[in-house]
Scaffold this motif. Structure first.
Motif, PDB file in Angstrom:
ATOM      1  N   GLU A 189      50.850  39.272  -6.264  1.00  0.00           N
ATOM      2  CA  GLU A 189      51.625  40.018  -5.280  1.00  0.00           C
ATOM      3  C   GLU A 189      52.497  39.059  -4.491  1.00  0.00           C
ATOM      4  O   GLU A 189      52.054  37.969  -4.124  1.00  0.00           O
ATOM      5  N   ALA A 190      53.705  39.476  -4.229  1.00  0.00           N
ATOM      6  CA  ALA A 190      54.603  38.737  -3.333  1.00  0.00           C
ATOM      7  C   ALA A 190      55.311  39.781  -2.483  1.00  0.00           C
ATOM      8  O   ALA A 190      55.926  40.707  -3.030  1.00  0.00           O
ATOM      9  N   GLY A 191      55.197  39.676  -1.195  1.00  0.00           N
ATOM     10  CA  GLY A 191      55.820  40.652  -0.315  1.00  0.00           C
ATOM     11  C   GLY A 191      55.285  42.049  -0.528  1.00  0.00           C
ATOM     12  O   GLY A 191      56.045  43.015  -0.513  1.00  0.00           O
ATOM     13  N   GLN A 192      54.000  42.177  -0.768  1.00  0.00           N
ATOM     14  CA  GLN A 192      53.315  43.454  -1.007  1.00  0.00           C
ATOM     15  C   GLN A 192      53.829  44.181  -2.244  1.00  0.00           C
ATOM     16  O   GLN A 192      53.734  45.399  -2.351  1.00  0.00           O
ATOM     17  N   ARG A 193      54.354  43.424  -3.199  1.00  0.00           N
ATOM     18  CA  ARG A 193      54.848  43.986  -4.457  1.00  0.00           C
ATOM     19  C   ARG A 193      54.220  43.201  -5.603  1.00  0.00           C
ATOM     20  O   ARG A 193      54.217  41.963  -5.578  1.00  0.00           O
ATOM     21  N   ARG A 235      44.944  38.702  -7.157  1.00  0.00           N
ATOM     22  CA  ARG A 235      43.769  39.544  -6.989  1.00  0.00           C
ATOM     23  C   ARG A 235      43.551  40.383  -8.242  1.00  0.00           C
ATOM     24  O   ARG A 235      44.464  40.507  -9.077  1.00  0.00           O
ATOM     25  N   PRO A 236      42.364  40.985  -8.385  1.00  0.00           N
ATOM     26  CA  PRO A 236      42.126  41.859  -9.537  1.00  0.00           C
ATOM     27  C   PRO A 236      43.057  43.080  -9.501  1.00  0.00           C
ATOM     28  O   PRO A 236      43.356  43.619  -8.429  1.00  0.00           O
ATOM     29  N   ALA A 237      43.497  43.497 -10.665  1.00  0.00           N
ATOM     30  CA  ALA A 237      44.341  44.686 -10.779  1.00  0.00           C
ATOM     31  C   ALA A 237      43.496  45.936 -10.600  1.00  0.00           C
ATOM     32  O   ALA A 237      42.295  45.937 -10.872  1.00  0.00           O
ATOM     33  N   THR A 238      44.144  46.994 -10.153  1.00  0.00           N
ATOM     34  CA  THR A 238      43.500  48.305 -10.104  1.00  0.00           C
ATOM     35  C   THR A 238      44.033  49.141 -11.255  1.00  0.00           C
ATOM     36  O   THR A 238      45.147  48.906 -11.761  1.00  0.00           O
ATOM     37  N   TRP A 239      43.239  50.106 -11.672  1.00  0.00           N
ATOM     38  CA  TRP A 239      43.630  50.995 -12.774  1.00  0.00           C
ATOM     39  C   TRP A 239      44.976  51.665 -12.473  1.00  0.00           C
ATOM     40  O   TRP A 239      45.813  51.828 -13.357  1.00  0.00           O
ATOM     41  N   GLU A 240      45.194  52.023 -11.225  1.00  0.00           N
ATOM     42  CA  GLU A 240      46.426  52.718 -10.840  1.00  0.00           C
ATOM     43  C   GLU A 240      47.662  51.834 -11.030  1.00  0.00           C
ATOM     44  O   GLU A 240      48.776  52.340 -11.129  1.00  0.00           O
ATOM     45  N   GLU A 241      47.475  50.514 -11.073  1.00  0.00           N
ATOM     46  CA  GLU A 241      48.608  49.597 -11.237  1.00  0.00           C
ATOM     47  C   GLU A 241      49.000  49.392 -12.696  1.00  0.00           C
ATOM     48  O   GLU A 241      50.065  48.834 -12.969  1.00  0.00           O
ATOM     49  N   PHE A 242      48.174  49.831 -13.623  1.00  0.00           N
ATOM     50  CA  PHE A 242      48.455  49.577 -15.037  1.00  0.00           C
ATOM     51  C   PHE A 242      49.831  50.087 -15.485  1.00  0.00           C
ATOM     52  O   PHE A 242      50.523  49.376 -16.223  1.00  0.00           O
TER      53      PHE A 242
END
Length: 141
Positions: A54-58, A3-10
């Motif tokens: 993402e795998a396992g919500q990580r 999925r697209p990344a969010t700014w908070e994930e950078f």
């Protein structure tokens, strides 16, 4: 799930990039990679279309495309060699008819990985920042 990344994930993506870069490039100093971290977070990633895996919500990996150029493909070193990088590349390749990327020539594992996906070396240059040779690789449908 890709999925697209969010700014908070950078910040997390930069951590994956830093650890994977240090592992894949023992011929380049750790200080070099650390010095690039802010640039990666503030300039390079925001300029790209960034997809996360993402795998396992990580979040365990990501790819960053700038047009038809792959700027980054990194998987957390803890979960490499399970096909996650191939999955990210399959997703990127499905959305493009042509992709280029630069890879350090001494990173034999990465060069072999991209060759298996159908990429070919089309040019080489010396990276002025590291003095290391880089290969420009290209793939087309």
């Amino acid at each position: 799930m890709i999925r697209p990344a969010t700014w908070e994930e950078f910040p997390h993506l930069v951590d994956i990039w830093l650890r994977a870069s240090q592992q894949a490039h023992p011929f380049i100093s750790e200080a070099y990679w650390r010095a690039l971290a802010d640039d990666m977070a503030l300039r390079r990633l925001p300029a790209c279309e960034v997809l996360v895996l993402e795998a396992g919500q990580r979040v365990i990996g990501f790819c960053a495309m700038h047009g038809d150029h792959l700027e980054a493909l990194f998987v957390d070193p803890e979960v490499q060699s399970f096909g996650y990088g191939s999955g990210l590349m399959a997703h990127a390749m499905a959305g493009h008819s042509y992709i280029t990327l630069w890879v350090y020539s001494r990173n034999v594992r990465a060069v072999s990985f991209y060759r298996r996906l159908g990429f070919n070396i089309v040019d080489e240059r010396e990276d002025p920042q590291t003095g290391e040779w880089e290969s420009l690789m290209a793939w087309s449908r």
